[in-house]
Design a protein around this motif. Structure first.
Motif, short mmCIF file in Angstrom:
data_model
loop_
_atom_site.label_atom_id
_atom_site.label_comp_id
_atom_site.label_asym_id
_atom_site.label_seq_id
_atom_site.Cartn_x
_atom_site.Cartn_y
_atom_site.Cartn_z
N VAL A 278 69.84 44.90 47.80
CA VAL A 278 69.87 46.31 48.23
C VAL A 278 71.22 46.56 48.91
O VAL A 278 71.52 45.92 49.91
CB VAL A 278 68.72 46.63 49.19
CG1 VAL A 278 68.83 48.07 49.68
CG2 VAL A 278 67.38 46.39 48.51
N VAL A 279 71.99 47.47 48.36
CA VAL A 279 73.35 47.71 48.86
C VAL A 279 73.44 49.12 49.43
O VAL A 279 73.34 50.10 48.69
CB VAL A 279 74.38 47.54 47.72
CG1 VAL A 279 75.79 47.74 48.24
CG2 VAL A 279 74.22 46.18 47.04
N PRO A 280 73.61 49.26 50.77
CA PRO A 280 73.75 50.61 51.33
C PRO A 280 75.12 51.22 50.98
O PRO A 280 76.12 50.52 50.90
CB PRO A 280 73.62 50.38 52.83
CG PRO A 280 73.87 48.92 53.06
CD PRO A 280 73.65 48.20 51.78
N VAL A 281 75.10 52.52 50.77
CA VAL A 281 76.34 53.26 50.48
C VAL A 281 76.77 53.95 51.76
O VAL A 281 75.97 54.65 52.39
CB VAL A 281 76.11 54.31 49.37
CG1 VAL A 281 77.35 55.17 49.17
CG2 VAL A 281 75.70 53.62 48.08
N ARG A 282 78.05 53.76 52.15
CA ARG A 282 78.50 54.45 53.37
C ARG A 282 79.35 55.69 53.05
O ARG A 282 79.44 56.61 53.85
CB ARG A 282 79.24 53.50 54.30
CG ARG A 282 80.50 52.90 53.78
CD ARG A 282 81.15 51.99 54.84
NE ARG A 282 82.19 51.14 54.26
CZ ARG A 282 83.47 51.51 54.11
NH1 ARG A 282 83.85 52.72 54.48
NH2 ARG A 282 84.33 50.67 53.57
N THR A 283 79.95 55.72 51.87
CA THR A 283 80.76 56.89 51.48
C THR A 283 80.57 57.17 50.01
O THR A 283 80.64 56.25 49.18
CB THR A 283 82.26 56.61 51.74
OG1 THR A 283 82.45 56.24 53.10
CG2 THR A 283 83.11 57.84 51.44
N THR B 191 79.71 39.07 47.47
CA THR B 191 78.67 39.77 48.23
C THR B 191 79.19 41.12 48.70
O THR B 191 80.29 41.20 49.26
CB THR B 191 78.25 38.93 49.46
OG1 THR B 191 77.85 37.65 49.00
CG2 THR B 191 77.12 39.59 50.22
N PRO B 192 78.43 42.21 48.46
CA PRO B 192 78.88 43.53 48.93
C PRO B 192 78.95 43.57 50.46
O PRO B 192 78.18 42.88 51.14
CB PRO B 192 77.79 44.48 48.42
CG PRO B 192 76.99 43.71 47.42
CD PRO B 192 77.14 42.26 47.75
N GLU B 193 79.84 44.40 50.97
CA GLU B 193 79.96 44.53 52.42
C GLU B 193 78.65 45.01 53.02
O GLU B 193 78.13 46.05 52.62
CB GLU B 193 81.05 45.55 52.78
CG GLU B 193 82.44 45.12 52.38
CD GLU B 193 83.44 46.26 52.61
OE1 GLU B 193 83.36 46.91 53.67
OE2 GLU B 193 84.29 46.48 51.73
N PRO B 194 78.08 44.30 54.00
CA PRO B 194 76.77 44.68 54.55
C PRO B 194 76.80 46.03 55.27
O PRO B 194 75.77 46.71 55.35
CB PRO B 194 76.45 43.55 55.53
CG PRO B 194 77.72 42.82 55.76
CD PRO B 194 78.60 43.05 54.58
#
Lengths: 271, 271
Positions: free
Chosen positions: B243-248, B116-119
């Motif tokens: 849905v995976v948010p991008v932080r960087t 699971t991608p980091e939330p």
């Protein structure tokens, strides 16, 4: 090294990346009984283009497999036959991401020679399927050939081939052939960097023409170049089929100069 | 109909056109025990895009195979798992040229869920591999994915994904994800016709956003759109990962609006 698979015994593993993602490349080699036409060049291309994909394979290992294939397969065919080598990155990995430690799979297949093209020239048309070439994959005979499959569906009787164009409208290549034009006393062919597949016969022929002192230019080819008055001949190049003169394209008759076909005789270049 | 192949029993036949030419397509479906997330949409896409390739397959036959796959496979996994359907044009044919009478092959595979991608958001970069999309094949999840494989090789820790651009420099998609941008209070995503793969989650999400009355625009996306001040969030979409948010991205921190991720919950859309 690689895992060797004889196609008459089994297919690729279910988790092979060639089948999953087109993650590999292939060579199709004309064999005359026990010898391969332009064999060294085929193997050199496979080694070089595999390296571009990050797949490591040694020329001597491929050559040894070809010898084994001849032993095993040549007696099935009366004379000429076709040897196909399919090299994939291997099995598994996490999704698209390749694992550098993967052992490649090499599948060996054989088939009869295709019919010989008519020596007086073939009939071709322009394809309606655009050709897109990723600059980083240009020239590589990779396993992803769906554009060529879609274009090949347009090849119905009496067509022998269709010629595909890029986004800029330049004629680039046929589904299974490179193209060469005799134009204003010069040999013209599209640049290597623009090609989906950089054929070994094309390269060999360009070298031979240059060696003979003939003017050879690699530049984009337009429809006007082929249909215009300065066109002195249009040829298809394929290492299994040889040099194939085109006599009609999209209903336009072309001059047929069969001189080129005679300087290429597959039986004479068993390298 | 088609020839059904269970990957835990065998791979595709040696003369399968999927392995030979990437002549086929696939679906990767998130399963929650016995039910598939967006299952109908996955099967609709496969039927529709197969037809674009001239491969005929019926939704009900695919649905029946999915039911059989659940029976056979779901107990191997604790909860969620991944079902993969690989549909190829079939076996044989003369070179690239497809034979319309060919019986397709359908291979069924399963695998555990990916991590699971980091939330709180993932780290991505721009890919150095250009994306080329043939307009006639746009959106089709075909078996020719070598560009994505080459780009995926760039994904090293801490990267979760790389974003590929087309020849015009527009950001198009990740190796396994579509992209969605929150920009100046509008949802922005590249047009369907520009996509290598038109994801089912993307389509579902756009419909849901429009249904809620949110402004949604399909237009080319530039690097400036993502790195500029008007960017309010950048998201990766994948029907298995959600849905995976991008932080960087490429070292630039982005605002993380996790609101979007909460309106998409895979467990709620077992269609």
């Amino acid at each position: 090294m690689f895992r060797l698979i004889w196609a008459d015994e089994s297919g690729l593993p279910a988790d092979d990346r060639g089948a999953a993602y087109g993650d590999g490349l292939f060579e199709t080699i004309r064999m005359e009984r026990q010898q391969g036409v332009l064999l060294s060049r085929h193997l050199e291309r496979m080694v070089r283009d595999a390296r571009r994909l990050g797949i490591s394979v040694a020329h001597r290992d491929l050559a040894r497999v070809c010898s084994e294939a001849v032993e095993r397969l040549h007696s099935r065919y009366g004379g000429g036959w076709v040897l196909k080598l399919v090299l994939t990155r291997g099995s598994g990995g996490r999704g698209y991401r390749p694992d550098s430690a993967m052992l490649p799979n090499l599948m060996v297949q054989s088939s009869p020679l295709p019919p010989t093209p008519e020596p007086e020239g073939v009939v071709v048309d322009f394809s309606r399927i655009p050709l897109t070439v990723n600059p980083l994959l240009a020239g590589i005979k990779s396993l992803g050939r769906l554009e060529q499959v879609m274009a090949a569906a347009e090849i119905t009787d009496p067509l022998f081939e269709v010629i595909m164009s890029d986004r800029d409208g330049h004629l680039v290549e046929g589904t299974r052939t490179n193209i060469l034009l005799r134009h204003n006393d010069t040999w013209v062919t599209p640049p290597t960097a623009s090609l989906a597949v950089a054929g070994v016969l094309r390269q060999w022929l360009l070298e031979r023409l240059r060696y003979r002192g003939e003017p050879v230019v690699e530049r984009p080819v337009t429809t006007d170049d082929v249909l215009g008055r300065e066109c002195q001949g249009f040829f298809l190049l394929n290492s299994v089929l040889g040099v194939v003169p085109v006599r009609t394209i999209a209903g336009h008759d072309l001059p047929v100069d069969s001189g080129l076909a005679t300087i290429f005789n597959p039986l004479e270049i068993l390298e």
